[in-house]
Design a protein around this motif. Structure first.
Motif, mmCIF file in Angstrom:
data_model
loop_
_atom_site.group_PDB
_atom_site.id
_atom_site.type_symbol
_atom_site.label_atom_id
_atom_site.label_comp_id
_atom_site.label_asym_id
_atom_site.label_seq_id
_atom_site.Cartn_x
_atom_site.Cartn_y
_atom_site.Cartn_z
ATOM 1 N N GLY D 39 -12.940 18.758 40.680
ATOM 2 C CA GLY D 39 -12.889 20.157 40.295
ATOM 3 C C GLY D 39 -13.100 21.100 41.518
ATOM 4 N N VAL D 40 -12.449 20.456 42.530
ATOM 5 C CA VAL D 40 -12.435 21.170 43.932
ATOM 6 C C VAL D 40 -10.958 21.150 44.481
ATOM 7 C CG1 VAL D 40 -14.669 20.497 44.570
ATOM 8 C CG2 VAL D 40 -12.844 18.919 45.225
ATOM 9 N N PHE D 41 -10.843 22.081 45.514
ATOM 10 C CA PHE D 41 -9.551 21.798 46.473
ATOM 11 C C PHE D 41 -9.796 21.902 47.740
ATOM 12 C CE2 PHE D 41 -8.910 26.317 47.287
ATOM 13 C CZ PHE D 41 -9.565 26.976 46.419
ATOM 14 N N ALA D 42 -8.841 21.263 48.574
ATOM 15 C CA ALA D 42 -8.844 21.440 49.911
ATOM 16 C C ALA D 42 -8.025 22.399 50.642
ATOM 17 C CB ALA D 42 -8.556 19.600 50.511
ATOM 18 N N ILE D 43 -8.384 23.080 51.293
ATOM 19 C CA ILE D 43 -7.467 24.281 51.918
ATOM 20 C C ILE D 43 -7.512 24.449 53.357
ATOM 21 C CG2 ILE D 43 -9.244 26.184 51.428
ATOM 22 C CD1 ILE D 43 -6.649 27.912 50.602
ATOM 23 N N ILE D 60 -13.356 22.182 51.696
ATOM 24 C CA ILE D 60 -13.359 21.655 50.539
ATOM 25 C C ILE D 60 -13.965 22.919 49.656
ATOM 26 C CG2 ILE D 60 -14.271 20.085 48.808
ATOM 27 C CD1 ILE D 60 -12.165 19.190 50.630
ATOM 28 N N VAL D 61 -13.360 23.546 48.615
ATOM 29 C CA VAL D 61 -13.642 24.744 47.731
ATOM 30 C C VAL D 61 -13.935 24.262 46.256
ATOM 31 C CG1 VAL D 61 -13.254 27.046 47.525
ATOM 32 C CG2 VAL D 61 -12.791 26.291 49.838
ATOM 33 N N ASP D 62 -14.624 24.822 45.415
ATOM 34 C CA ASP D 62 -14.352 24.759 44.167
ATOM 35 C C ASP D 62 -13.607 25.711 43.543
ATOM 36 O OD1 ASP D 62 -16.147 26.948 43.676
ATOM 37 O OD2 ASP D 62 -18.111 25.634 43.013
ATOM 38 N N VAL D 68 -17.641 23.847 49.309
ATOM 39 C CA VAL D 68 -18.587 22.656 48.853
ATOM 40 C C VAL D 68 -18.778 21.918 50.088
ATOM 41 C CG1 VAL D 68 -18.570 20.778 47.665
ATOM 42 C CG2 VAL D 68 -17.346 22.758 46.557
ATOM 43 N N GLU D 69 -17.567 21.922 51.207
ATOM 44 C CA GLU D 69 -17.849 20.996 52.150
ATOM 45 C C GLU D 69 -16.992 21.842 53.397
ATOM 46 O OE1 GLU D 69 -18.541 16.557 52.058
ATOM 47 O OE2 GLU D 69 -16.707 16.556 53.160
ATOM 48 N N GLY D 70 -17.451 21.460 54.602
ATOM 49 C CA GLY D 70 -16.546 21.995 55.895
ATOM 50 C C GLY D 70 -17.307 22.916 56.648
ATOM 51 N N LYS D 71 -17.058 22.803 57.836
ATOM 52 C CA LYS D 71 -17.843 23.886 58.727
ATOM 53 C C LYS D 71 -16.915 25.267 59.135
ATOM 54 C CE LYS D 71 -19.822 19.815 61.097
ATOM 55 N NZ LYS D 71 -19.836 19.059 62.153
ATOM 56 N N LEU D 72 -15.465 24.984 58.826
ATOM 57 C CA LEU D 72 -14.909 26.220 58.932
ATOM 58 C C LEU D 72 -14.902 26.920 57.750
ATOM 59 C CD1 LEU D 72 -12.011 24.096 61.104
ATOM 60 C CD2 LEU D 72 -13.699 25.745 62.156
ATOM 61 N N ARG D 73 -14.417 28.356 58.103
ATOM 62 C CA ARG D 73 -14.484 29.366 56.998
ATOM 63 C C ARG D 73 -12.945 29.027 56.460
ATOM 64 N NH1 ARG D 73 -14.199 35.748 58.683
ATOM 65 N NH2 ARG D 73 -16.046 35.167 59.481
ATOM 66 N N ASP D 77 -6.984 33.784 51.953
ATOM 67 C CA ASP D 77 -6.454 33.807 50.735
ATOM 68 C C ASP D 77 -7.293 32.655 49.742
ATOM 69 O OD1 ASP D 77 -4.375 35.749 51.205
ATOM 70 O OD2 ASP D 77 -3.777 33.922 52.724
ATOM 71 N N THR D 78 -8.209 32.236 49.979
ATOM 72 C CA THR D 78 -8.909 30.915 48.892
ATOM 73 C C THR D 78 -9.053 31.427 47.824
ATOM 74 O OG1 THR D 78 -9.841 30.036 50.994
ATOM 75 C CG2 THR D 78 -10.875 29.476 49.118
ATOM 76 N N LEU D 79 -9.561 32.645 47.461
ATOM 77 C CA LEU D 79 -9.814 33.133 46.083
ATOM 78 C C LEU D 79 -8.571 33.415 45.212
ATOM 79 C CD1 LEU D 79 -12.616 35.848 46.662
ATOM 80 C CD2 LEU D 79 -12.683 33.631 45.410
ATOM 81 N N THR D 80 -7.666 33.524 45.706
ATOM 82 C CA THR D 80 -6.557 33.425 44.870
ATOM 83 C C THR D 80 -6.049 32.053 44.547
ATOM 84 O OG1 THR D 80 -5.480 35.420 46.583
ATOM 85 C CG2 THR D 80 -3.897 34.131 45.068
ATOM 86 N N HIS D 81 -6.190 31.086 45.359
ATOM 87 C CA HIS D 81 -5.797 29.652 45.105
ATOM 88 C C HIS D 81 -6.818 29.239 43.957
ATOM 89 C CE1 HIS D 81 -3.330 28.075 48.517
ATOM 90 N NE2 HIS D 81 -3.961 29.612 48.904
ATOM 91 N N ALA D 82 -8.271 29.721 44.229
ATOM 92 C CA ALA D 82 -9.165 29.299 43.242
ATOM 93 C C ALA D 82 -9.150 29.745 41.885
ATOM 94 C CB ALA D 82 -10.646 29.775 43.748
ATOM 95 N N VAL D 83 -8.639 30.955 41.707
ATOM 96 C CA VAL D 83 -8.245 31.590 40.579
ATOM 97 C C VAL D 83 -7.241 30.900 39.720
ATOM 98 C CG1 VAL D 83 -7.293 33.597 39.160
ATOM 99 C CG2 VAL D 83 -9.329 33.901 40.748
#
Lengths: 232, 232, 232, 232
Positions: D39-43, D60-62, D68-73, D77-83
């Motif tokens: 239930g996550v993606f890498a971006i 790594i973002v849910d 979820v994991e990762g030191k960088l922001r 556009d991450t929220l577009t991918h998440a939706v």
């Protein structure tokens, strides 16, 4: 030479980016890097091919346009750089190219309309095109006057050089600037990209409408506003 | 062979620049290099791919178009080169390409209007387009007549070959020349760039106005006038 | 496998030229090489990326379109190649690409007008564009019918496949052919170049006139006539 | 970190394809790779140059957009991918670029008409262009709303995300997706190619007619229908 070492290297590195980014044919472009404390900038020597450049060949010039150090003649556009550095205190690098699409727009005397977020990510306004100078300015101290023509164009439109870091000089070609030479080069590449896409959009849809204000504002501010969230 | 060594190498080096500069597809172009004292020029052999060229394969031809040395057949455009060398005493190199944008203009029979300083840095006038030849000239000694068509076009417009180092041949493609083969190749690349930008400017602004005379004069003279200050 | 070795290698080498010449994106193109004595041709396997190709992966197919040797499925356009080989006895290679400019013309259903010598060096006529097929032909044996559509278009215009080695298939893309696979690939690159320049010429001068017959004839014959004098 | 290793590497590899395929300038693009079980993606991290990327730097973002994991922001556009991941269960990769031709179309708010088989090989319909959002949506949770704008546009036109794997977002730029990140990148390159050729076709023939339905259906089905016969 050591006190100018950093700007020589910055200017060299930034100049070498122009051919890599496809922004120059032969020697049709130049980058300068300023040292604000020393009141000088390093600039490409005139007419020297990029493959023959080295940090040592950069010419050190003060903000009046007088060569301070260097055996080669500086870029023929040196006085334009000098005028802008003198008046724009927060600028650390300036670029001039004849990149294809931006120059094609400059040759039409048209500003580049803000058609999309690629543009709005960098500035909220149309990329201004300064009109050609009067015959007197052209026949006088041409490159010096070019600097004033750029500043006057921004002033008439009410733009600050910190908000708008790129301009077309009518019938000539683009100038860009920034806090660092690297940022100024980045702006030249972005301008070329914006110019290319605006040209295409007008071909695809004649009388193409500009984008809505809310979207312009949003994109500019997510990169540059007080609550910007682009980058690290 | 040694007395032709220099022009063989110059012609070879200049020919090899054409694919590097993106000015030719396959073998659609040729460069020659003249030796004024010996009254001959070295030219690319006809139809030989650039990757198979060597200085030794260049063909030595006199100004009447007669092959003096070399086992291969010279470029099919050799007589055009010969005519121009014979009549233009200060030319040391000639280039013919079918570069995309310049050829597209040639195919329209239009001269390229002087829209900006990139153009004016190289010539004050529109890049002329010689009209297609009469059927008699075409059916006669075609390549020989092409040389005269070029010279007649310049003469009718009152241009000297020293002021204007590039021309479009209508329905065909560009020819450029210069004091050296390297300068002639440089002119071919500049012409392609000018042709590209003029095309774009007319798309961006139909009925695009030409630039003002004062600016044309300024840019040409800062590179080529008695008080030129471009380069080292 | 040894008796097909030569056409496998020819087909492989010719296929590998397509990405080098900028004529394909991903797998959008294919070349075949015929062996007239054996009555077969070697063709690219369907959907296999160019970087994974090898001579061994080429598929051997007869002129009815039946696979004779090879573990992979041949190009989805195989039947078009087969039909053309069967009917055109002197063709040794066929190429299909979706190269950008030629395909853009195909998408307009327009033939490419003969505007200049780059075109006339290769054919005297406009590059024909075959109309889209009837719905019945499309819903039937589509790739097989594509071959007939190409032949019918040439027949209706009175062109022989030996005079005209390139065609656009309406709403689809170009096909080219030649005595060898290498010549067919050469024709694809030439067609793309002609298509690019014809497009530009029409933009530069709407209603651009075609070139005069005498010039078309001259250029075609200096390369292909009985007294041709181009090449070695 | 090991459980995210595969999507980190997939996302890294797919991101690195963007500059190779000429689809991005600087950092103007991003790819994500989803792991449906976790239930996550890498971006791509936001604003990091491609040459400095590594699998480890992927964030790594849910599917709610929470890191979820990762030191960088992560990409802005991450929220577009998440939706999109949240609502489209069969999507394994999403790409956003500002590729030149597709973005030029997006800037005109026009859908890209289906003019040829290159287009029909990938989808039967015009590439949709989602209209710009309302001011409220723009000023609200912009990137989140962009995902809904994309889904609403498809819904209004009656397209499923499995049939149509590419869209233009008006005044912005393209998004593409697919079962894998590699397929989503492939779709971005195809879209750029389609956009380029559709633009050219309209220049070559204003009011260019669309292709016939039978041909659209044939080409789509030979690649994607139940009886498809393209590829291995």
């Amino acid at each position: 030479m050591s006190k100018y070492k950093q700007i020589r290297e910055e200017a060299y590195e930034a100049n070498m980016q122009l051919p890599k980014l496809g922004l120059v044919l032969f020697t049709f472009g130049n980058v300068s890097a300023a040292d604000r404390e020393l009141g000088v900038f390093a600039i490409k020597p005139s007419g020297v091919p990029y493959e023959e450049l080295s940090p040592k060949k950069m010419v050190i010039v003060d903000f009046e346009g007088v060569t301070v150090e260097g055996k080669l003649r500086p870029s023929s556009d040196t006085l334009t750089h000098a005028v802008l550095y003198k008046h724009w205190e927060k600028v650390g690098g300036i670029v001039h190219t004849h990149s294809t699409y931006a120059t094609a727009w400059a040759q039409t005397l048209r500003s580049i309309p803000n058609y999309g977020t690629t543009h709005a990510d960098h500035t909220t306004v149309d990329i201004p095109c300064a009109p050609p100078m009067s015959d007197e300015m052209i026949q006088g101290n041409y490159e010096y006057e070019t600097g004033f023509q750029i500043m006057n164009c921004l002033a008439e439109k009410g733009f600050s050089y910190e908000e708008v870091e790129m301009i077309l000089v009518g019938n000539h070609a683009p100038f860009t600037w920034g806090k660092t030479p690297a940022k100024a080069v980045y702006n030249s590449a972005v301008l070329e990209n914006i110019a290319h896409m605006a040209y295409l959009s007008e071909q695809i849809r004649p009388h193409n409408p500009k984008m809505k204000d809310a979207l312009i504002k949003k994109h500019f501010e997510r990169k540059h506003g007080p609550d910007s969230y682009y980058g690290q």
